[in-house]
Design a protein around this motif. Structure first.
Motif, PDB file in Angstrom:
ATOM      1  N   ASP A   1       3.540  -5.158   8.010  1.00 44.54           N
ATOM      2  CA  ASP A   1       4.437  -4.145   7.437  1.00 44.54           C
ATOM      3  C   ASP A   1       5.516  -4.770   6.548  1.00 44.54           C
ATOM      4  O   ASP A   1       5.797  -4.265   5.459  1.00 44.54           O
TER       5      ASP A   1
ATOM      6  N   ARG B   1       3.932  -6.102   3.329  1.00 45.20           N
ATOM      7  CA  ARG B   1       3.559  -5.000   2.445  1.00 45.20           C
ATOM      8  C   ARG B   1       4.807  -4.399   1.795  1.00 45.20           C
ATOM      9  O   ARG B   1       4.826  -4.111   0.599  1.00 45.20           O
ATOM     10  N   SER B   2       5.876  -4.247   2.560  1.00 43.04           N
ATOM     11  CA  SER B   2       7.132  -3.714   2.011  1.00 43.04           C
ATOM     12  C   SER B   2       7.656  -4.616   0.908  1.00 43.04           C
ATOM     13  O   SER B   2       8.125  -4.133  -0.125  1.00 43.04           O
TER      14      SER B   2
ATOM     15  N   SER C   1      -0.229   4.326  -6.212  1.00 41.57           N
ATOM     16  CA  SER C   1      -0.161   5.605  -5.500  1.00 41.57           C
ATOM     17  C   SER C   1      -1.175   6.618  -6.023  1.00 41.57           C
ATOM     18  O   SER C   1      -1.647   7.460  -5.274  1.00 41.57           O
TER      19      SER C   1
ATOM     20  N   GLN D   1      -2.549   2.360   3.264  1.00 39.44           N
ATOM     21  CA  GLN D   1      -1.161   2.428   3.736  1.00 39.44           C
ATOM     22  C   GLN D   1      -0.202   2.103   2.593  1.00 39.44           C
ATOM     23  O   GLN D   1       0.798   2.784   2.392  1.00 39.44           O
TER      24      GLN D   1
ATOM     25  N   GLU E   1       2.740   4.362   0.860  1.00 40.07           N
ATOM     26  CA  GLU E   1       4.113   3.858   0.830  1.00 40.07           C
ATOM     27  C   GLU E   1       4.629   3.688  -0.596  1.00 40.07           C
ATOM     28  O   GLU E   1       5.837   3.782  -0.840  1.00 40.07           O
TER      29      GLU E   1
ATOM     30  N   PHE F   1       6.509   6.711  -1.646  1.00 38.86           N
ATOM     31  CA  PHE F   1       7.850   6.742  -1.056  1.00 38.86           C
ATOM     32  C   PHE F   1       8.800   5.788  -1.789  1.00 38.86           C
ATOM     33  O   PHE F   1       9.966   6.110  -2.006  1.00 38.86           O
ATOM     34  N   GLU F   2       8.299   4.617  -2.166  1.00 35.54           N
ATOM     35  CA  GLU F   2       9.117   3.642  -2.891  1.00 35.54           C
ATOM     36  C   GLU F   2       9.519   4.197  -4.254  1.00 35.54           C
ATOM     37  O   GLU F   2      10.672   4.065  -4.672  1.00 35.54           O
TER      38      GLU F   2
END
Length: 100
Positions: A29, A32-33, A48, A85, A89, A92-93
């Motif tokens: 996580d 990936r972030s 995305s 995933q 995300e 969202f970013e």
């Protein structure tokens, strides 16, 4: 970023995602972030949007192969899962950046 994977095990409709899967298949996580934080807005948009019309095929492949016997197909399924995933995300970013 994934080790060398055999993307020929993916359904034909998903193989074009191979470069993105390779780049964004970080299962950790935090890792990936970090990848997403350092991606440009255009890279996040591409990430995305890439799976948008393919979620049904992606989920079917994951359902069939994530918990399969270890080997090339499971390796690709695990990478695809991390990519999926990351794709979620990324949206969202992008939204968070727009709010700044």
């Amino acid at each position: 970023m994934a080790k060398e994977l055999d993307f020929s095990v993916l359904p034909k409709e998903l193989r074009h995602l191979a470069p993105l899967i390779s780049w964004y298949s970080e299962s950790d996580d935090d890792g990936r972030s970090e990848l997403l934080e350092h991606a440009s807005d255009e890279e996040l948009r591409q990430l995305s949007e890439a799976p948008e019309t393919h979620w049904k095929k992606i989920n079917a492949f994951l359902d069939q192969n994530v918990e399969s016997d270890p080997g090339p197909t499971q390796d690709v399924a695990l990478a695809l899962d991390s990519f999926a995933q990351a794709a979620m995300e990324a949206k969202f970013e992008l939204d968070a950046r727009a709010d700044r």
